[in-house]
Write an enzyme that holds these catalytic residues in place. Structure first.
Site, PDB file in Angstrom:
ATOM      1  N   ARG A 300     -53.749 -26.630  57.762  1.00  0.00           N
ATOM      2  CA  ARG A 300     -53.380 -25.417  58.508  1.00  0.00           C
ATOM      3  C   ARG A 300     -54.450 -25.164  59.566  1.00  0.00           C
ATOM      4  O   ARG A 300     -55.467 -24.542  59.279  1.00  0.00           O
ATOM      5  CB  ARG A 300     -53.313 -24.213  57.568  1.00  0.00           C
ATOM      6  CG  ARG A 300     -52.132 -24.200  56.606  1.00  0.00           C
ATOM      7  CD  ARG A 300     -52.134 -22.897  55.821  1.00  0.00           C
ATOM      8  NE  ARG A 300     -50.893 -22.664  55.121  1.00  0.00           N
ATOM      9  CZ  ARG A 300     -50.688 -22.967  53.848  1.00  0.00           C
ATOM     10  NH1 ARG A 300     -51.645 -23.520  53.133  1.00  0.00           N
ATOM     11  NH2 ARG A 300     -49.519 -22.704  53.276  1.00  0.00           N
ATOM     12  N   ARG A 336     -51.024 -29.814  61.083  1.00  0.00           N
ATOM     13  CA  ARG A 336     -49.934 -28.970  61.586  1.00  0.00           C
ATOM     14  C   ARG A 336     -50.434 -28.233  62.817  1.00  0.00           C
ATOM     15  O   ARG A 336     -51.523 -27.654  62.812  1.00  0.00           O
ATOM     16  CB  ARG A 336     -49.516 -27.947  60.536  1.00  0.00           C
ATOM     17  CG  ARG A 336     -48.494 -26.973  61.093  1.00  0.00           C
ATOM     18  CD  ARG A 336     -48.005 -26.005  60.070  1.00  0.00           C
ATOM     19  NE  ARG A 336     -48.993 -24.979  59.766  1.00  0.00           N
ATOM     20  CZ  ARG A 336     -48.795 -24.031  58.861  1.00  0.00           C
ATOM     21  NH1 ARG A 336     -47.690 -24.020  58.153  1.00  0.00           N
ATOM     22  NH2 ARG A 336     -49.705 -23.132  58.631  1.00  0.00           N
ATOM     23  N   GLU A 434     -38.742 -25.185  57.420  1.00  0.00           N
ATOM     24  CA  GLU A 434     -39.076 -23.882  56.837  1.00  0.00           C
ATOM     25  C   GLU A 434     -38.200 -22.766  57.373  1.00  0.00           C
ATOM     26  O   GLU A 434     -38.430 -21.602  57.090  1.00  0.00           O
ATOM     27  CB  GLU A 434     -40.560 -23.559  57.002  1.00  0.00           C
ATOM     28  CG  GLU A 434     -41.105 -23.714  58.389  1.00  0.00           C
ATOM     29  CD  GLU A 434     -42.610 -23.421  58.472  1.00  0.00           C
ATOM     30  OE1 GLU A 434     -43.220 -22.986  57.485  1.00  0.00           O
ATOM     31  OE2 GLU A 434     -43.155 -23.628  59.565  1.00  0.00           O
ATOM     32  N   ASP A 458     -41.927 -20.167  53.668  1.00  0.00           N
ATOM     33  CA  ASP A 458     -41.095 -19.523  54.682  1.00  0.00           C
ATOM     34  C   ASP A 458     -39.619 -19.789  54.451  1.00  0.00           C
ATOM     35  O   ASP A 458     -38.788 -18.906  54.645  1.00  0.00           O
ATOM     36  CB  ASP A 458     -41.500 -19.997  56.080  1.00  0.00           C
ATOM     37  CG  ASP A 458     -42.742 -19.269  56.570  1.00  0.00           C
ATOM     38  OD1 ASP A 458     -42.789 -18.036  56.408  1.00  0.00           O
ATOM     39  OD2 ASP A 458     -43.653 -19.920  57.093  1.00  0.00           O
ATOM     40  N   CYS A 505     -44.756 -28.793  51.164  1.00  0.00           N
ATOM     41  CA  CYS A 505     -46.131 -28.294  51.243  1.00  0.00           C
ATOM     42  C   CYS A 505     -46.221 -26.797  51.025  1.00  0.00           C
ATOM     43  O   CYS A 505     -47.287 -26.216  51.144  1.00  0.00           O
ATOM     44  CB  CYS A 505     -46.761 -28.669  52.579  1.00  0.00           C
ATOM     45  SG  CYS A 505     -45.906 -27.960  53.989  1.00  0.00           S
TER      46      CYS A 505
HETATM   47  C1  PEP Z   1     -44.662 -22.696  54.272  1.00  0.00           C
HETATM   48  O1  PEP Z   1     -44.101 -21.856  54.969  1.00  0.00           O
HETATM   49  O2  PEP Z   1     -44.235 -23.087  53.162  1.00  0.00           O
HETATM   50  C2  PEP Z   1     -45.931 -23.285  54.718  1.00  0.00           C
HETATM   51  C3  PEP Z   1     -46.471 -24.279  54.064  1.00  0.00           C
HETATM   52  O3  PEP Z   1     -46.534 -22.722  55.812  1.00  0.00           O
HETATM   53  P1  PEP Z   1     -47.350 -21.354  55.770  1.00  0.00           P
HETATM   54  O4  PEP Z   1     -47.489 -20.962  54.328  1.00  0.00           O
HETATM   55  O5  PEP Z   1     -48.664 -21.628  56.413  1.00  0.00           O
HETATM   56  O6  PEP Z   1     -46.487 -20.450  56.548  1.00  0.00           O
HETATM   57 MG    MG Z   2     -44.740 -21.560  56.997  1.00  0.00          MG
END
Ligand code: PEP
Ligand code: MG
Length: 543
Positions: A300, A336, A434, A458, A505
């Site tokens: 991230r 990412r 997502e 998400d 993830c």
């Molecule tokens: C998700 O949305 O599952 C993800 C891995 O991204 P983030 O939690 O950083 O939004």
């Molecule tokens: Mg996300």
């Protein structure tokens, strides 16, 4: 020591911690510059709410004092409550916000100061003495506007259990790790970023305990169990003993799981599943390897830059990505691209206030709108790819056009670098699945990229229209909801047909209850907070 107080919340990050309590209540940053036109009314509502909160607090104090027979002191608080509720003061602040677009905090301090000066200039001794009362009340309203009294990290001078109404990712990033034994927050849920960061840093945490937390603000010691999801403020000796036993048990379990750290991720019937780490900063790379990470499934990048005030240069980003790929050698590392917005803000990016930030300007949308920012990152990633096995993926994708536009930038950056004679490496590109749109369009998207990574955090919230940070919706917000599983199934099938692989993830990837589902549906890479890796490998080995 006070009476023990139990605070029940969400089991956000495993582990047991006992230590002195530290109340963390930073002054939130005042929005830089003026209030944007569209946000004026919201700013005024915020101001009115702050006035009401302060006025109520002062009246309650006055009433309490009067009841206790302290009439003189009560009168002071009554006068303060009256100042807070003064319609002229409010009208003048609101005028400044509307006409001058000042932030309400700055406006109330300025108006308070004007009033105070005119009182001080009066001949009347009584009125002159009111000047400080006005300043005091204005400061209370301004403080309320930025989220309560201030006590930042400056006072954190020994290892403590942090109590906070909420911790933003940027707060969490600033906390000195060695002084944080654990934390308890009033807000937050398992997939809010504060919980994710706690897990990846291995800090025991209980979040979402609600308003009860404020009752613990006077506690001297707090014990918390992040696996069970509760904390006890001012624990009695019996409770302390219980927590000590728990700590020993959790240490014993960790020792047992240690055996699984460095085995290959594989199901009992021999299916290979890569078990990787989610990282928030390059400093976490070595530690992730020691937990047995077989790669990095999600780096991230936004967290990398949260503890600073300006955007990082290409060189700085290159150094950060390069460090991670070098630590991981042959193993794959997926970077990412920037995903701010939602509950993550970034200093240095001027963003408008949004009514629904999670449905707003975040992820790839923002990157495509800010090509300089995006290309700086892509150039850094391409250069780092020369040093290891790097891949890149795009967040918050909803359609093919976004992916094509992102890939075009990527190719242009590669051409630029090649023309300059700057070395860069091969770089596969992937898409995070997502949003429901991305899952539904997985067949088309699969033709554009080399892999998918399902961001369940998400994907769940957008599929079920249930805010990932809203604790009230915990029962609805589920990875095993049939609608979510159906989207994952469809994604995996589309990927299989196109011959690309699928990873996951989101937090579900490290959830013992979800791993069997994901594997059965066809996910071949699971990426999670590093301390979850040994358990995931054990579960796979029994599947
Ligand atoms: C998700 O949305 O599952 C993800 C891995 O991204 P983030 O939690 O950083 O939004
Ligand atoms: Mg996300």
């Amino acid at each position: 020591m006070g009476i023990p107080l139990k605070l029940s919340g969400v089991a956000a990050s495993e582990g047991v911690a006992v230590g002195p309590a530290y109340v963390y209540a930073p002054r939130g940053p005042r929005p830089a510059g003026n209030v944007p036109e569209g946000a004026v009314e919201e700013e005024i509502s915020r101001f009115r709410r702050a006035v009401e909160a302060v006025r109520e607090r002062l009246s309650e104090t006055a009433a309490r004092l009067r009841e206790a027979g302290s009439g003189e002191e009560a009168a002071i608080f009554e006068a303060h409550a009256e100042i807070a509720g003064d319609p002229e003061l409010a009208a003048e602040v609101e005028r400044r916000v509307r006409e001058g677009r000042e932030g309400a905090g700055a406006a109330v301090l300025a108006v308070g100061e004007e009033y105070a000066r005119s009182f001080a200039a009066m001949d009347d001794e009584y009125m002159a003495a009111r000047a400080d009362d006005v300043r005091d009340v204005a400061a209370q309203i301004a403080t309320e506007l930025v989220g309560g009294p201030s006590s930042g990290i400056e006072g954190l001078d020994r290892p403590s259990v942090i109590l906070a109404r909420n911790l933003l990712p940027s707060d969490t990033a600033r906390l000195p790790r060695e002084k944080v034994l654990g934390f308890v927050t009033a807000e937050g849920s398992r997939t809010s970023h504060v919980a994710i960061m706690a897990r990846s840093l291995g800090i025991p945490a209980v979040v979402g305990v609600g308003e009860e937390l404020e009752k613990a603000f006077g506690a001297s010691v707090v014990a918390l169990d992040g696996g069970e999801g509760y904390a006890v403020a001012d624990p009695d000796p019996g409770t302390l003993e219980l927590f000590e036993r728990r700590r020993r048990r959790s240490d014993a379990e960790a020792a047992l799981l240690k055996e699984y750290r460095h085995i290959e991720g594989r199901t009992r019937d021999g299916r290979r599943i890569e078990v990787s780490a989610n990282l928030g900063s390059p400093e976490e790379a070595e530690e992730a390897l020691s937990w047995g990470a077989e790669g990095v499934g999600l780096f991230r990048t936004e967290f990398l830059f949260m503890e600073r005030d300006e955007l990082p240069s290409e060189e700085e980003q290159y150094a950060a990505y390069r460090r991670v790929v070098e630590v991981f050698g042959e193993r794959p590392v997926i970077v990412r691209t920037l995903d701010v917005g939602g509950d993550k803000d970034l200093p240095g990016i001027d963003r408008p206030a949004e009514e629904n930030p999670f449905l707003g300007w975040r992820g790839i949308r923002m990157s495509l709108d800010l090509p300089d920012l995006f290309r700086t990152q892509l150039r850094a990633v391409l250069r780092a790819a020369a040093h290891g096995n790097l891949k890149v993926m795009f967040p918050m994708v909803t359609g093919v056009e976004e992916v094509r536009a992102a890939r075009e930038h990527l190719e242009e950056c590669r051409r630029e670098l090649e023309e300059e004679g700057t070395p860069c490496g091969p770089l596969e590109a992937g898409v995070m699945i997502e949003t429901p749109a991305a899952a539904i369009l997985a067949g088309e998207l699969a033709r554009e990229v080399s892999f998918f990574s399902i961001g369940t955090n998400d994907l769940i919230q957008y599929t079920l229209a249930a805010d990932r940070g809203n604790e009230r919706l915990r029962r609805l917000y589920r990875a095993d909801h049939p609608a979510v599983l159906e989207l994952i199934r469809h994604t995996c099938e589309a990927a299989r047909e196109a011959g690309i692989w699928v990873g996951a993830c989101g937090e579900a990837a490290g959830d013992p209850g979800m791993i069997p589902y994901l594997v059965r549906l066809g996910v071949t890479e699971l990426s999670m907070s590093p301390p979850s890796i040994p358990r995931a490998k054990k579960i796979l080995s029994e599947l």
